[in-house]
Design a protein around this motif. Structure first.
Motif, mmCIF file in Angstrom:
data_model
loop_
_atom_site.group_PDB
_atom_site.id
_atom_site.type_symbol
_atom_site.label_atom_id
_atom_site.label_comp_id
_atom_site.label_asym_id
_atom_site.label_seq_id
_atom_site.Cartn_x
_atom_site.Cartn_y
_atom_site.Cartn_z
ATOM 1 N N PHE A 1 46.004 46.274 44.661
ATOM 2 C CA PHE A 1 44.925 46.854 45.462
ATOM 3 C C PHE A 1 43.768 47.269 44.560
ATOM 4 O O PHE A 1 42.595 46.989 44.851
ATOM 5 N N VAL A 2 44.085 47.935 43.453
ATOM 6 C CA VAL A 2 43.046 48.372 42.518
ATOM 7 C C VAL A 2 42.346 47.163 41.897
ATOM 8 O O VAL A 2 41.118 47.157 41.731
ATOM 9 N N PHE A 3 43.119 46.130 41.565
ATOM 10 C CA PHE A 3 42.530 44.908 41.012
ATOM 11 C C PHE A 3 41.504 44.332 41.997
ATOM 12 O O PHE A 3 40.405 43.932 41.610
ATOM 13 N N ALA A 4 41.860 44.324 43.283
ATOM 14 C CA ALA A 4 40.949 43.812 44.308
ATOM 15 C C ALA A 4 39.729 44.715 44.454
ATOM 16 O O ALA A 4 38.607 44.243 44.673
ATOM 17 N N ALA A 5 39.937 46.034 44.315
ATOM 18 C CA ALA A 5 38.832 46.985 44.467
ATOM 19 C C ALA A 5 37.823 46.878 43.333
ATOM 20 O O ALA A 5 36.660 47.253 43.498
ATOM 21 N N PHE A 6 38.244 46.359 42.183
ATOM 22 C CA PHE A 6 37.334 46.219 41.043
ATOM 23 C C PHE A 6 36.829 44.788 40.852
ATOM 24 O O PHE A 6 36.020 44.541 39.958
ATOM 25 N N THR A 7 37.315 43.860 41.666
ATOM 26 C CA THR A 7 36.859 42.461 41.550
ATOM 27 C C THR A 7 36.288 41.920 42.856
ATOM 28 O O THR A 7 35.532 40.949 42.844
ATOM 29 N N ALA B 1 40.306 46.966 50.130
ATOM 30 C CA ALA B 1 39.980 46.987 48.706
ATOM 31 C C ALA B 1 38.702 46.194 48.455
ATOM 32 O O ALA B 1 37.844 46.588 47.666
ATOM 33 N N ARG B 2 38.579 45.090 49.131
ATOM 34 C CA ARG B 2 37.376 44.249 49.019
ATOM 35 C C ARG B 2 36.158 45.011 49.554
ATOM 36 O O ARG B 2 35.076 44.942 48.990
ATOM 37 N N HIS B 3 36.372 45.746 50.635
ATOM 38 C CA HIS B 3 35.307 46.557 51.206
ATOM 39 C C HIS B 3 34.914 47.673 50.243
ATOM 40 O O HIS B 3 33.729 47.986 50.074
ATOM 41 N N THR B 4 35.916 48.285 49.606
ATOM 42 C CA THR B 4 35.672 49.350 48.626
ATOM 43 C C THR B 4 34.825 48.833 47.472
ATOM 44 O O THR B 4 33.901 49.509 47.003
ATOM 45 N N PHE B 5 35.127 47.617 47.015
ATOM 46 C CA PHE B 5 34.353 47.002 45.939
ATOM 47 C C PHE B 5 32.884 46.865 46.329
ATOM 48 O O PHE B 5 31.980 47.202 45.557
ATOM 49 N N ALA B 6 32.645 46.376 47.556
ATOM 50 C CA ALA B 6 31.275 46.173 48.016
ATOM 51 C C ALA B 6 30.519 47.488 48.095
ATOM 52 O O ALA B 6 29.355 47.589 47.681
ATOM 53 N N ILE B 7 31.178 48.538 48.624
ATOM 54 C CA ILE B 7 30.539 49.842 48.756
ATOM 55 C C ILE B 7 30.200 50.416 47.381
ATOM 56 O O ILE B 7 29.099 50.934 47.154
ATOM 57 N N MET B 8 31.137 50.325 46.431
ATOM 58 C CA MET B 8 30.880 50.841 45.082
ATOM 59 C C MET B 8 29.708 50.120 44.441
ATOM 60 O O MET B 8 28.835 50.742 43.826
ATOM 61 N N ALA B 9 29.692 48.802 44.578
ATOM 62 C CA ALA B 9 28.610 48.021 43.973
ATOM 63 C C ALA B 9 27.258 48.407 44.560
ATOM 64 O O ALA B 9 26.285 48.616 43.829
ATOM 65 N N LEU B 10 27.194 48.534 45.883
ATOM 66 C CA LEU B 10 25.932 48.895 46.534
ATOM 67 C C LEU B 10 25.517 50.319 46.175
ATOM 68 O O LEU B 10 24.332 50.591 45.935
ATOM 69 N N ASN B 11 26.472 51.231 46.118
ATOM 70 C CA ASN B 11 26.160 52.622 45.777
ATOM 71 C C ASN B 11 25.624 52.764 44.360
ATOM 72 O O ASN B 11 24.870 53.691 44.071
ATOM 73 N N HIS B 12 26.012 51.860 43.483
ATOM 74 C CA HIS B 12 25.563 51.931 42.094
ATOM 75 C C HIS B 12 24.390 50.989 41.825
ATOM 76 O O HIS B 12 24.104 50.659 40.671
#
Length: 319
Positions: free
Chosen positions: A154-160, A251-262
């Motif tokens: 899950f974490v791997f997906a959240a960071f990729t 996890a994929r959604h989390t990745f997108a949100i983090m990227a947009l927030n930063h």
């Protein structure tokens, strides 16, 4: 194999063309269609058949008999009797409308009775983990290996930003060293759209821990079936004290949100996720309080350069 459909209007039935449509879709699985989508089509067909049996007291209906109220009543039945949610009702009715529309386009009907039918999509907000929640998941210790593995995937997906199937099919030849930095370069399994994702420190660490083969085309992770992993992810989230309904896809959604927030532009996020259309990426573009706060802070800094800090205003009628 596709069977020949009777082209006389009175002889062609709804479930007959539904089966024909689904069979055409099935033949494209693995090429440009996914098996999961095919399963949803079969479920939609099942609902139509059940509606005909329970409410119309018949096993099928001729295309020529269809009227606008049929799909309207079907929609109401899905809600009242089947207790389905808005998104599922929308998708099921879209499947039915699509089957009838294609039948009309193929000349099997003299008119399209569902042409003006429309219901709003009404998609529920998609869940994701905040950065603090993700950190809580990362720091939690699990006694069971399978739960620790589920957490790490899950974490791997959240960071990729990779989907389950793309992680399952990830091989050594897709991980490339470019100028001393590791990148995952491949195509999305679902859309076949190319994507490139830089491997940050966290996914590199996970990959180094679990990769069981360095053979070019052998999968790097020994992944369980999706349903098994999905259940384990739910356990992981619950054990971390997070009450959200989190799936593997979140996890994929989390990745997108983090990227947009930063501050990563949405065009870049779309490329990282391997979307074929940026409109798909816009679903992930939640305007969070963090993003609003960062944007307003940046605006404040820019305006201070222009208008000065603490500059007094001059009002009328003041000495």
């Amino acid at each position: 194999m596709l069977t020949q459909v009777n082209h006389t209007e009175t002889g062609v039935t709804l479930l007959e063309v539904y089966d024909q449509d689904n069979e055409r879709f099935r033949l494209r699985i693995g090429k440009d269609r996914a098996e999961a989508s095919y399963t949803k089509l079969l479920q939609s067909r099942h609902y139509v058949a059940q509606y005909l049996h329970d409410c119309c007291h018949r096993e099928d209906i001729a295309l020529a008999e269809l009227r606008p109220h049929f799909i309207q009543d079907f929609c109401a039945w899905l809600s009242a009797e089947r207790k389905l949610r808005g998104g599922t009702i929308w998708l099921t009715c879209q499947h039915l409308k699509g089957v009838v529309t294609r039948s009309y386009q193929r000349g099997l009907m003299s008119s399209n009775p569902f042409f003006q039918f429309y219901i709003p999509k009404n998609i529920r907000p998609r869940e994701y983990l905040t950065e603090q929640e993700l950190l809580t998941v990362m720091n939690h210790r699990f006694d069971r290996h399978e739960l620790a593995f589920a957490r790490d995937i899950f974490v791997f997906a959240a960071f990729t930003g990779l989907a389950y199937i793309d992680i399952k099919e990830l091989t050594a030849e897709q991980v490339r060293n470019i100028n001393g930095e590791y990148w995952i370069i491949s195509r999305r399994h679902k859309t076949k759209v190319p994507f490139q994702v830089k491997m940050l420190a966290v996914p590199q660490q996970i990959l180094a821990h679990y990769a069981h083969s360095d053979i070019a085309r052998v999968p790097l992770f020994n992944m369980p079936k999706y349903r098994t992993l999905a259940k384990q992810v739910k356990q992981v989230i619950s054990m971390c004290g997070i009450s959200k309904t989190i799936t593997m896809h979140c996890a994929r959604h989390t990745f997108a949100i983090m990227a947009l927030n930063h501050g990563v532009p949405i065009e870049s996020v779309s490329r990282l996720l391997g979307h074929s259309n940026i409109k798909t990426t816009q679903i992930y573009a939640k305007i969070t309080m963090q993003k609003l706060g960062n944007d307003m802070t940046e605006l404040e800094h820019q305006l201070e350069k222009t208008y000065g800090i603490g500059r007094a205003l001059t009002y009328a009628n003041e000495p």
